[in-house]
Design a protein around this motif. Structure first.
Motif: not given
Lengths: 196, 251
Positions: A179-188, B34-43, B232-238
């Motif tokens: 869960p600690e590596k599973s993004g927002s689902v893991g946080e829930r 910050e870049l890594g976090r943005a990628y993480s948030e995009q999926g 050029e490619i967004g992760i969510k769109e990909l």
């Protein structure tokens, strides 16, 4: 809230501390019996090899201690496996909180890679750990051994066969995934555990 | 079902990302965290941070960055670059990395793989292979592709697998930077002959290239840098595209 993380010879323990910190909880990493007994929540995390971990726990009396804890306890990955009866990894007897064996994945086809590594889906998530879950949520797994589906299974995942993604019995909870590596689902899931 | 993974790779020099100036609306695209976090948030499913610094000072900065990533980002990440001995691995894992990738150092001294596996487990050890195809077949290269080893790709990948590596990250030097797609034939041969996951790298230019890496190349994951960094490619769109094309991805 007073959260203790069991300190032992397993890897990747700090990622749990970081995840708790992101939820605003400063957990203590400890192998001290009194601190563990007094905590409101205990997390038993890690990544490692079962027989080495068990001998470490036994040498320090942590095996009996964990079994007798009364507050909500969450085992993660190798933590879940160590809470079972016996593991094929190193052919070792474990804590026996869940009376079920831990088995090695046996690939049936070329695309069945071991370790099972990556994001896979939860099926039939039940129990309070998964409050608000519908099934189909992705969580992160890294493991070569698994717990088969059993009476304490509260979420399943499909890889080679259906196995226990999570277990629950009384005050004991466990997840095969991280869960600690599973993004927002893991946080829930972690938040649900803290709010039990 | 186990999802195919999409992995952005960030090159880091002296604590700053090297590419990625054109990325989204990030104010500090140069900050790898910050870049890594943005990628993480995009999926993004995982992240790879490669240290391309040569100096000792730069290595220290990199380890500090690893600590920040571990504290702030809630998906798995691999670090690589300049890992030549077990002590390097230990330092980076202690800083919070989930996996390390070894390349030239493992080719020079394959026992390094056994040592990492014995101390930290298979899941920690990614073996990265840079290989080039010529008339004689696929050959492994050292030092970012500058020195040929004469070792065959498939034979070395097999050895790494047998020594306990957790994953193979295969970069085709013929395809890297050309943006005409991944080396699907070689990928498929790796994927069917190895018992561990294979990550495709080198050649991504369009979304269909990722689909092909999974359907033709049978890869378990695909890694790219510039197509993501330059937006050029967004992760969510990909991932939406891949899902529509029938590939199981985490959305």
């Amino acid at each position: 809230m007073n959260v203790a993380v069991v300190k032992y010879n397993a890897g990747n323990i700090y990622s749990v501390l970081h995840a708790l910190q992101r939820l605003g909880v400063d957990a203590v990493l400890t192998d001290d019996a009194e601190t563990l007994k007094r905590a409101d929540r205990v997390i038993f995390p890690g990544q490692g090899e079962a027989s080495h971990a068990m001998s470490y726990l036994r040498e320090r009396g942590l095996d009996c201690l964990i079994r007798e804890l009364k507050q909500p306890v969450l085992g993660i990955c190798i933590g879940q496996q160590l809470m079972c009866r016996h593991s094929e990894e190193g052919d070792v007897d474990c804590l026996g909180i869940f009376d079920v064996p831990v088995l090695r994945f046996r690939p049936q086809e070329a695309q069945h890679k071991v370790p099972h590594m990556g994001w896979n889906q939860l099926e039939r998530p039940a129990a309070s750990l998964f409050r608000g879950f519908l099934g189909g949520e992705f969580v992160y797994f890294v493991h070569s051994f698994y717990v088969p589906v059993c009476p304490w299974t509260v979420a399943e995942t499909q890889y080679i066969e259906s196995f226990s993604a999570a277990l629950h019995r009384d005050n004991f909870y466990a997840t095969q995934f991280h869960p600690e590596k599973s993004g927002s689902v893991g946080e829930r899931i972690l938040r649900n555990f803290l709010e039990l | 079902m186990l999802a195919k993974r999409i992995i952005p790779c960030l090159d880091v020099k002296d604590g700053q990302t090297v590419k990625g100036t054109n990325f989204l609306n990030l104010r500090h695209a140069g900050d790898p965290v910050e870049l890594g976090r943005a990628y993480s948030e995009q999926g993004a499913d995982e992240l790879v941070f490669l240290d391309i610094t040569a100096s000792h000072e730069g290595r220290k900065t990199f380890a500090q960055m690893v600590q920040r990533v571990a504290a702030e980002i809630s998906i798995p990440f691999t670090v690589g670059g300049g890992i030549s001995e077990l002590a390097d691995v230990e330092r980076l894992l202690a800083a919070g990395a989930d996996k390390v990738s070894v390349n030239s150092s493992a080719l020079r001294r394959p026992e390094l793989i056994d040592e990492i596996v014995r101390h930290f487990g298979s899941q920690v050890c990614v073996v990265a292979i840079d290989a080039r195809q010529d008339e004689t077949g696929w050959t492994c290269y050292l030092n970012g592709g500058r020195v040929s080893t004469g070792r065959g790709l498939f034979e070395w990948a097999r050895e790494a697998n047998d020594r306990g590596a957790g994953e193979i990250l295969f970069t085709s030097m013929n395809h890297d930077g050309v943006k005409t797609g991944f080396a699907c034939e070689a990928l498929a041969r790796l994927a069917t002959s190895l018992s561990i996951p294979v990550i495709a790298s080198g050649g991504a230019g369009e979304m269909s290239h990722f689909r092909d890496a999974f359907t033709l190349g049978l890869a378990d994951a695909a890694l790219a840098a510039s197509v993501f960094h330059f937006g050029e490619i967004g992760i969510k769109e990909l991932k939406t595209y891949l899902r529509k094309e029938g590939t199981n991805v985490r959305l």
